[in-house]
Design an enzyme around this catalytic site. Sequence first.
Site, mmCIF file in Angstrom:
data_model
loop_
_atom_site.group_PDB
_atom_site.id
_atom_site.type_symbol
_atom_site.label_atom_id
_atom_site.label_comp_id
_atom_site.label_asym_id
_atom_site.label_seq_id
_atom_site.Cartn_x
_atom_site.Cartn_y
_atom_site.Cartn_z
ATOM 1 N N CYS A 181 -6.397 -0.022 6.774
ATOM 2 C CA CYS A 181 -6.104 0.594 5.464
ATOM 3 C C CYS A 181 -7.226 1.554 5.030
ATOM 4 O O CYS A 181 -8.388 1.157 4.918
ATOM 5 C CB CYS A 181 -5.913 -0.490 4.401
ATOM 6 S SG CYS A 181 -5.461 0.171 2.774
ATOM 7 N N ARG A 210 2.918 4.957 6.374
ATOM 8 C CA ARG A 210 3.287 4.285 7.632
ATOM 9 C C ARG A 210 3.756 2.854 7.429
ATOM 10 O O ARG A 210 4.065 2.154 8.401
ATOM 11 C CB ARG A 210 2.090 4.300 8.589
ATOM 12 C CG ARG A 210 1.643 5.706 8.977
ATOM 13 C CD ARG A 210 0.270 5.693 9.603
ATOM 14 N NE ARG A 210 -0.745 5.198 8.663
ATOM 15 C CZ ARG A 210 -2.031 5.038 8.968
ATOM 16 N NH1 ARG A 210 -2.441 5.313 10.190
ATOM 17 N NH2 ARG A 210 -2.882 4.606 8.061
ATOM 18 N N CYS A 218 0.853 -1.192 0.000
ATOM 19 C CA CYS A 218 0.000 0.000 0.000
ATOM 20 C C CYS A 218 0.886 1.238 0.000
ATOM 21 O O CYS A 218 1.979 1.244 0.560
ATOM 22 C CB CYS A 218 -0.914 -0.002 1.225
ATOM 23 S SG CYS A 218 -2.079 1.396 1.234
ATOM 24 N N HIS A 230 -2.288 -3.791 5.048
ATOM 25 C CA HIS A 230 -2.134 -3.417 6.463
ATOM 26 C C HIS A 230 -3.504 -3.156 7.077
ATOM 27 O O HIS A 230 -4.394 -2.623 6.412
ATOM 28 C CB HIS A 230 -1.232 -2.190 6.605
ATOM 29 C CG HIS A 230 -1.795 -0.943 5.975
ATOM 30 N ND1 HIS A 230 -2.384 0.062 6.699
ATOM 31 C CD2 HIS A 230 -1.888 -0.556 4.670
ATOM 32 C CE1 HIS A 230 -2.794 1.016 5.874
ATOM 33 N NE2 HIS A 230 -2.510 0.665 4.642
ATOM 34 N N ASP A 238 0.454 3.805 1.660
ATOM 35 C CA ASP A 238 0.414 4.400 3.000
ATOM 36 C C ASP A 238 1.826 4.664 3.541
ATOM 37 O O ASP A 238 2.666 3.760 3.576
ATOM 38 C CB ASP A 238 -0.344 3.442 3.942
ATOM 39 C CG ASP A 238 -0.722 4.117 5.253
ATOM 40 O OD1 ASP A 238 0.188 4.639 5.937
ATOM 41 O OD2 ASP A 238 -1.911 4.129 5.594
HETATM 42 CO CO CO Z 1 -3.475 1.309 2.978
#
Ligand code: CO
Length: 210
Positions: free
Chosen positions: A101, A46, A42, A98, A44
């Site tokens: 999400c 993090r 992803c 994750h 993302d």
């Molecule tokens: Co995500």
Amino acid sequence: MKSYERLLLENKAWAAEQMQDDPEFFNRLLHVQTPEFLWIGCSDSRVPPDKITQTQPGEIFIHRNIANMVVHTDLNLLSVLEYAVNVLKVKHVIVCGHYGCGGVKAAMGRHNLGIINKWLRNIKDVYRYHRDEIDVLETEEGRLNRLIELNVEEQVQNLAKTSIIQKAWKDRNEPHLHGWVYDLHDGIIKPVSEIEPGHHLDDLYAFDNL
Ligand code: CO
């Protein structure tokens, strides 16, 4: 100092530190990359693949998009997959989602997000396939996190449906496919699915002239 200037400063510090720790570091990576892994994760911020696996430059070939999707018409993903499998000859392809999400969460909702709707529709389809299993869960968080796991499994299956993977299985009995989910609470990755080379696919998806 502007915020982005910190990145350039930190980059200088990092390069100097690398040179100090290992003077051959850059020379070694200059002419060749031989990663063993393709990571589909992803976007993302993090969930940085090399950070959470403590891998070094040169070890993982990476593709990231919203909600770690393997969409069979995505030329970007397919080009990365083709290169990783047939040129770099990676041994493992990892789809890593994750918990929590935002992409999957948005796909469960009804808010119009413009062009992003088209991407999220692929996740809505995964929800639809598994609706019975998801909807019996009591909390919204439970439903979200189960869909996140099922979505990772589905994307691993999407990999197996590509001619790229099926041909590599036939030619060199690799790569292995893995589905993982990272937990933002404790930083731990949970393996949720795995497909071995040569796995028998539904006849509908198996090519017979590879
Ligand atoms: Co995500």
